[in-house]
Design an enzyme around this catalytic site. Structure first.
Site, mmCIF file in Angstrom:
data_model
loop_
_atom_site.group_PDB
_atom_site.id
_atom_site.type_symbol
_atom_site.label_atom_id
_atom_site.label_comp_id
_atom_site.label_asym_id
_atom_site.label_seq_id
_atom_site.Cartn_x
_atom_site.Cartn_y
_atom_site.Cartn_z
ATOM 1 N N HIS A 86 -7.511 5.823 102.117
ATOM 2 C CA HIS A 86 -8.913 5.585 102.500
ATOM 3 C C HIS A 86 -9.138 6.012 103.953
ATOM 4 O O HIS A 86 -10.138 6.657 104.275
ATOM 5 C CB HIS A 86 -9.258 4.092 102.390
ATOM 6 C CG HIS A 86 -9.226 3.535 100.994
ATOM 7 N ND1 HIS A 86 -8.521 2.402 100.665
ATOM 8 C CD2 HIS A 86 -9.832 3.962 99.850
ATOM 9 C CE1 HIS A 86 -8.699 2.142 99.368
ATOM 10 N NE2 HIS A 86 -9.482 3.075 98.853
ATOM 11 N N LYS A 142 -14.803 -7.356 89.812
ATOM 12 C CA LYS A 142 -13.378 -7.532 90.105
ATOM 13 C C LYS A 142 -13.196 -8.777 90.974
ATOM 14 O O LYS A 142 -14.069 -9.127 91.756
ATOM 15 C CB LYS A 142 -12.862 -6.330 90.894
ATOM 16 C CG LYS A 142 -13.005 -5.010 90.174
ATOM 17 C CD LYS A 142 -12.525 -3.871 91.068
ATOM 18 C CE LYS A 142 -12.789 -2.519 90.428
ATOM 19 N NZ LYS A 142 -12.509 -1.395 91.320
ATOM 20 N N ARG A 187 -7.894 12.088 94.079
ATOM 21 C CA ARG A 187 -6.470 12.309 94.331
ATOM 22 C C ARG A 187 -5.877 13.241 93.298
ATOM 23 O O ARG A 187 -5.158 14.183 93.601
ATOM 24 C CB ARG A 187 -5.717 10.969 94.288
ATOM 25 C CG ARG A 187 -6.058 10.046 95.435
ATOM 26 C CD ARG A 187 -5.693 8.630 95.121
ATOM 27 N NE ARG A 187 -6.445 8.153 93.944
ATOM 28 C CZ ARG A 187 -6.459 6.916 93.518
ATOM 29 N NH1 ARG A 187 -5.737 5.997 94.133
ATOM 30 N NH2 ARG A 187 -7.170 6.576 92.466
ATOM 31 N N SER A 221 -4.960 1.196 96.044
ATOM 32 C CA SER A 221 -4.983 -0.215 96.460
ATOM 33 C C SER A 221 -4.254 -1.073 95.429
ATOM 34 O O SER A 221 -3.551 -2.029 95.777
ATOM 35 C CB SER A 221 -6.417 -0.713 96.588
ATOM 36 O OG SER A 221 -7.078 -0.029 97.618
HETATM 37 O O1 PNS Z 1 -13.381 1.529 95.039
HETATM 38 P P1 PNS Z 1 -14.062 1.501 93.705
HETATM 39 O O2 PNS Z 1 -13.872 0.154 93.052
HETATM 40 O O3 PNS Z 1 -13.654 2.645 92.819
HETATM 41 O O4 PNS Z 1 -15.646 1.672 94.005
HETATM 42 C C1 PNS Z 1 -16.595 1.640 92.959
HETATM 43 C C2 PNS Z 1 -18.029 1.596 93.527
HETATM 44 C C3 PNS Z 1 -18.219 0.410 94.437
HETATM 45 C C4 PNS Z 1 -18.299 2.876 94.303
HETATM 46 C C5 PNS Z 1 -19.006 1.539 92.310
HETATM 47 O O5 PNS Z 1 -18.614 0.499 91.476
HETATM 48 C C6 PNS Z 1 -20.456 1.332 92.711
HETATM 49 O O6 PNS Z 1 -21.061 2.188 93.302
HETATM 50 N N1 PNS Z 1 -21.016 0.144 92.372
HETATM 51 C C7 PNS Z 1 -22.376 -0.208 92.716
HETATM 52 C C8 PNS Z 1 -23.231 -0.427 91.480
HETATM 53 C C9 PNS Z 1 -23.785 0.884 90.991
HETATM 54 O O7 PNS Z 1 -24.512 1.575 91.677
HETATM 55 N N2 PNS Z 1 -23.428 1.239 89.737
HETATM 56 C C10 PNS Z 1 -23.793 2.482 89.124
HETATM 57 C C11 PNS Z 1 -22.909 3.602 89.669
HETATM 58 S S1 PNS Z 1 -22.642 4.816 88.505
#
Ligand code: PNS
Length: 172
Positions: A19, A43, A92, A130
């Site tokens: 990150h 989560k 990645r 993570s």
């Molecule tokens: O680190 P992560 O868990 O892969 O991040 C995921 C994240 C936070 C980027 C994604 O879950 C998100 O943007 N959530 C916000 C809700 C949202 O907008 N959902 C529709 C996205 S397609």
């Protein structure tokens, strides 16, 4: 000329060197990079939101154009509120691509003005996640090179009963 503001969203539980590598690359490219942690995700994180924000702030304070923030609800709404033009996500390996593409398409459907930019972390972090860092911490393995020392200390505090693995003790 317009300033380019980019959102780097995620869970960051905990932030890893992968990150931080991406933040370093993003900070060089964009006028403003906002590292945005999702609040109230489905989560159950190992670190509280406040702890994760603190870890990210400690490790990004050297970049004047990086801000750490949190959001809830739709990412596209948060991005619009911040006046951001794009979302930054790390890729990645090919295995990341399907999920990331799905999210990028969906975000584009929700707000066609918002672009998604994919960047690769350094090759050394291509296997780092993570989830694996949490598992290694729980099992007492070495986290050298995976997270900064300050974050390794926090992980060790979460699992004080775990001894460093024999492998690490032997310096192998
Ligand atoms: O680190 P992560 O868990 O892969 O991040 C995921 C994240 C936070 C980027 C994604 O879950 C998100 O943007 N959530 C916000 C809700 C949202 O907008 N959902 C529709 C996205 S397609």
């Amino acid at each position: 000329m317009n300033r380019v503001t980019v959102i780097y969203p995620g869970t960051f539980d905990p932030p890893t060197n992968g990150h931080l590598d991406l933040i370093h690359r993003g900070a060089k490219m964009f006028d403003q990079l906002i590292v945005a942690l999702l609040r109230n995700s489905e989560k159950t994180p190992m670190f509280t939101l406040e702890e994760r924000i603190e870890m990210l702030r400690e490790n990004t304070s050297k970049y004047p154009n990086v801000r750490v923030d949190s959001f809830e609800g739709l990412l596209v709404d948060y991005a619009a509120g911040q006046g951001a033009q794009a979302v930054l996500r790390g890729i990645r390996a090919v295995s990341d691509y399907e999920y990331e593409l799905q999210m990028a398409w969906m975000n584009r459907k929700l707000d066609p003005r918002l672009e998604t930019i994919f960047m690769m972390p350094a090759e050394a972090y291509s296997y780092l996640s993570s989830r694996l860092v949490r598992e290694i911490a729980q099992l007492g393995g070495s986290m050298q090179g995976l997270v900064p020392d300050s974050i390794e200390r926090r992980l060790r505090e979460k699992f004080p009963q775990q001894r460093p693995s024999a492998l690490a003790e032997n310096g192998r």
